[in-house]
Write a protein that holds these residues in place. Sequence first.
Motif, PDB file in Angstrom:
ATOM      1  N   PHE A 139      37.806  37.322  34.406  1.00  0.00           N
ATOM      2  CA  PHE A 139      37.710  38.780  34.455  1.00  0.00           C
ATOM      3  C   PHE A 139      39.078  39.456  34.447  1.00  0.00           C
ATOM      4  CE2 PHE A 139      33.274  38.184  35.872  1.00  0.00           C
ATOM      5  CZ  PHE A 139      32.673  39.115  35.037  1.00  0.00           C
ATOM      6  N   ILE A 140      40.086  38.825  35.021  1.00  0.00           N
ATOM      7  CA  ILE A 140      41.409  39.443  34.957  1.00  0.00           C
ATOM      8  C   ILE A 140      41.910  39.430  33.508  1.00  0.00           C
ATOM      9  CG2 ILE A 140      42.869  37.416  35.376  1.00  0.00           C
ATOM     10  CD1 ILE A 140      44.605  39.150  37.161  1.00  0.00           C
ATOM     11  N   GLY A 141      41.577  38.379  32.770  1.00  0.00           N
ATOM     12  CA  GLY A 141      41.913  38.352  31.344  1.00  0.00           C
ATOM     13  C   GLY A 141      41.142  39.396  30.573  1.00  0.00           C
ATOM     14  N   LEU A 142      39.863  39.550  30.927  1.00  0.00           N
ATOM     15  CA  LEU A 142      39.023  40.536  30.241  1.00  0.00           C
ATOM     16  C   LEU A 142      39.536  41.954  30.467  1.00  0.00           C
ATOM     17  CD1 LEU A 142      35.170  40.493  30.106  1.00  0.00           C
ATOM     18  CD2 LEU A 142      36.332  42.587  30.733  1.00  0.00           C
ATOM     19  N   PHE A 143      39.825  42.308  31.725  1.00  0.00           N
ATOM     20  CA  PHE A 143      40.274  43.671  32.005  1.00  0.00           C
ATOM     21  C   PHE A 143      41.702  43.906  31.531  1.00  0.00           C
ATOM     22  CE2 PHE A 143      36.504  44.121  34.562  1.00  0.00           C
ATOM     23  CZ  PHE A 143      36.220  45.470  34.444  1.00  0.00           C
ATOM     24  N   TRP A 144      42.495  42.871  31.496  1.00  0.00           N
ATOM     25  CA  TRP A 144      43.825  43.001  30.895  1.00  0.00           C
ATOM     26  C   TRP A 144      43.684  43.364  29.426  1.00  0.00           C
ATOM     27  CZ3 TRP A 144      47.415  38.448  29.271  1.00  0.00           C
ATOM     28  CH2 TRP A 144      48.671  38.956  28.885  1.00  0.00           C
ATOM     29  N   PHE A 191      41.358  45.725  36.485  1.00  0.00           N
ATOM     30  CA  PHE A 191      42.359  44.655  36.469  1.00  0.00           C
ATOM     31  C   PHE A 191      42.911  44.421  37.871  1.00  0.00           C
ATOM     32  CE2 PHE A 191      46.834  43.551  36.514  1.00  0.00           C
ATOM     33  CZ  PHE A 191      46.879  42.413  35.707  1.00  0.00           C
ATOM     34  N   LEU A 192      43.267  45.505  38.561  1.00  0.00           N
ATOM     35  CA  LEU A 192      43.833  45.395  39.902  1.00  0.00           C
ATOM     36  C   LEU A 192      42.837  44.764  40.869  1.00  0.00           C
ATOM     37  CD1 LEU A 192      46.169  46.008  41.837  1.00  0.00           C
ATOM     38  CD2 LEU A 192      45.151  48.274  42.206  1.00  0.00           C
ATOM     39  N   PHE A 193      41.569  45.095  40.723  1.00  0.00           N
ATOM     40  CA  PHE A 193      40.537  44.542  41.596  1.00  0.00           C
ATOM     41  C   PHE A 193      40.477  43.017  41.491  1.00  0.00           C
ATOM     42  CE2 PHE A 193      36.053  43.072  41.784  1.00  0.00           C
ATOM     43  CZ  PHE A 193      35.862  43.197  43.153  1.00  0.00           C
ATOM     44  N   PHE A 194      40.447  42.499  40.265  1.00  0.00           N
ATOM     45  CA  PHE A 194      40.355  41.052  40.098  1.00  0.00           C
ATOM     46  C   PHE A 194      41.684  40.360  40.402  1.00  0.00           C
ATOM     47  CE2 PHE A 194      36.648  42.434  37.662  1.00  0.00           C
ATOM     48  CZ  PHE A 194      35.694  41.601  38.220  1.00  0.00           C
ATOM     49  N   ALA A 195      42.792  41.068  40.213  1.00  0.00           N
ATOM     50  CA  ALA A 195      44.085  40.506  40.619  1.00  0.00           C
ATOM     51  C   ALA A 195      44.131  40.354  42.141  1.00  0.00           C
ATOM     52  CB  ALA A 195      45.227  41.397  40.141  1.00  0.00           C
ATOM     53  N   ALA A 196      43.581  41.346  42.855  1.00  0.00           N
ATOM     54  CA  ALA A 196      43.535  41.266  44.320  1.00  0.00           C
ATOM     55  C   ALA A 196      42.625  40.133  44.765  1.00  0.00           C
ATOM     56  CB  ALA A 196      43.050  42.603  44.893  1.00  0.00           C
ATOM     57  N   ARG A 197      41.517  39.939  44.069  1.00  0.00           N
ATOM     58  CA  ARG A 197      40.608  38.846  44.425  1.00  0.00           C
ATOM     59  C   ARG A 197      41.250  37.487  44.202  1.00  0.00           C
ATOM     60  NH1 ARG A 197      34.525  39.503  42.354  1.00  0.00           N
ATOM     61  NH2 ARG A 197      34.495  37.481  43.421  1.00  0.00           N
ATOM     62  N   ILE A 241      53.153  41.346  33.942  1.00  0.00           N
ATOM     63  CA  ILE A 241      54.063  41.205  35.094  1.00  0.00           C
ATOM     64  C   ILE A 241      53.292  40.926  36.381  1.00  0.00           C
ATOM     65  CG2 ILE A 241      55.814  42.377  36.494  1.00  0.00           C
ATOM     66  CD1 ILE A 241      56.672  43.851  33.941  1.00  0.00           C
ATOM     67  N   PRO A 242      52.285  41.742  36.754  1.00  0.00           N
ATOM     68  CA  PRO A 242      51.514  41.383  37.956  1.00  0.00           C
ATOM     69  C   PRO A 242      50.727  40.085  37.799  1.00  0.00           C
ATOM     70  CG  PRO A 242      50.595  43.335  36.889  1.00  0.00           C
ATOM     71  CD  PRO A 242      51.913  43.087  36.260  1.00  0.00           C
ATOM     72  N   LEU A 267      50.043  34.688  39.832  1.00  0.00           N
ATOM     73  CA  LEU A 267      50.013  33.253  39.555  1.00  0.00           C
ATOM     74  C   LEU A 267      51.132  32.530  40.305  1.00  0.00           C
ATOM     75  CD1 LEU A 267      49.175  33.114  35.734  1.00  0.00           C
ATOM     76  CD2 LEU A 267      47.675  32.586  37.662  1.00  0.00           C
ATOM     77  N   TYR A 268      52.267  33.185  40.427  1.00  0.00           N
ATOM     78  CA  TYR A 268      53.373  32.560  41.167  1.00  0.00           C
ATOM     79  C   TYR A 268      53.014  32.410  42.649  1.00  0.00           C
ATOM     80  CZ  TYR A 268      57.831  31.827  43.459  1.00  0.00           C
ATOM     81  OH  TYR A 268      58.832  31.320  44.250  1.00  0.00           O
TER      82      TYR A 268
END
Length: 231
Positions: free
Chosen positions: A140-145, A121-127, A160-161, A166-167
């Motif tokens: 993928f962020i939805g998938l890993f979430w 999740f953190l990896f795709f959030a960083a991307r 939260i992240p 998104l913000y």
Amino acid sequence: GDEDIYAAETMRMLTSGDIVANELKAGGINIYPALFIEKVVTFFANKPLEYANFIIVGRLFYLVILNAASIFFIYFTARSLFNRIDVALYSAVGFLLSPMIYATSRNWYPDHYIIFFSAGFLFFAARLLKDKYTLSNYIFIGLFWALTISVKYTGLFLVIPIVLVLYINFAWAKNVAGIKEASSKLLGYFSIIFFSAMLVILVVNFSAIINHQKFIQDFIFVSPFNSRIMF
């Protein structure tokens, strides 16, 4: 012990042929991947596995394979955030040598391997912070979430992240294209994350939907000090 909660339930499903789980205190990822692997191992072994060997197979998947694979997510997350190979290497080695990993990575239990899914999740959030308009990152962020939630329900707090990322992307898009277009993109991207997550959750945790009353009961206990229902 805690390990028996999921190992015993998976073995029950394997021997009975049942595909609906009765153990719903945590998500289906704790059971269904192991169930599939155990079915494959049992097929090639051509005989039922003893309980001790059954647990070993589960530990190999959850604790060895998943936790080892977490290193790659950690390495590439650090590299994506800092754009430095040395920082990425230090992060991966720090994870590898962390005493906490060896202390918790012993039993087939959600707390001991959830790091793989949260690291993904953190990896795709960083991307997302760099590749703001890449559709696959939102999927993928939805998938890993969803997979993190399906290991342990506290994964819901990863919203939260998601909101934070998104913000940040909204603020960037607002300066580039204006509030109206930025708001439209924000809604669209959140919808992609939400629906991709919901699809995975519904598939992996279908037992909780079928046994929804049991799902609710697994979160309720009676306090030993009084008869009040606690959550």
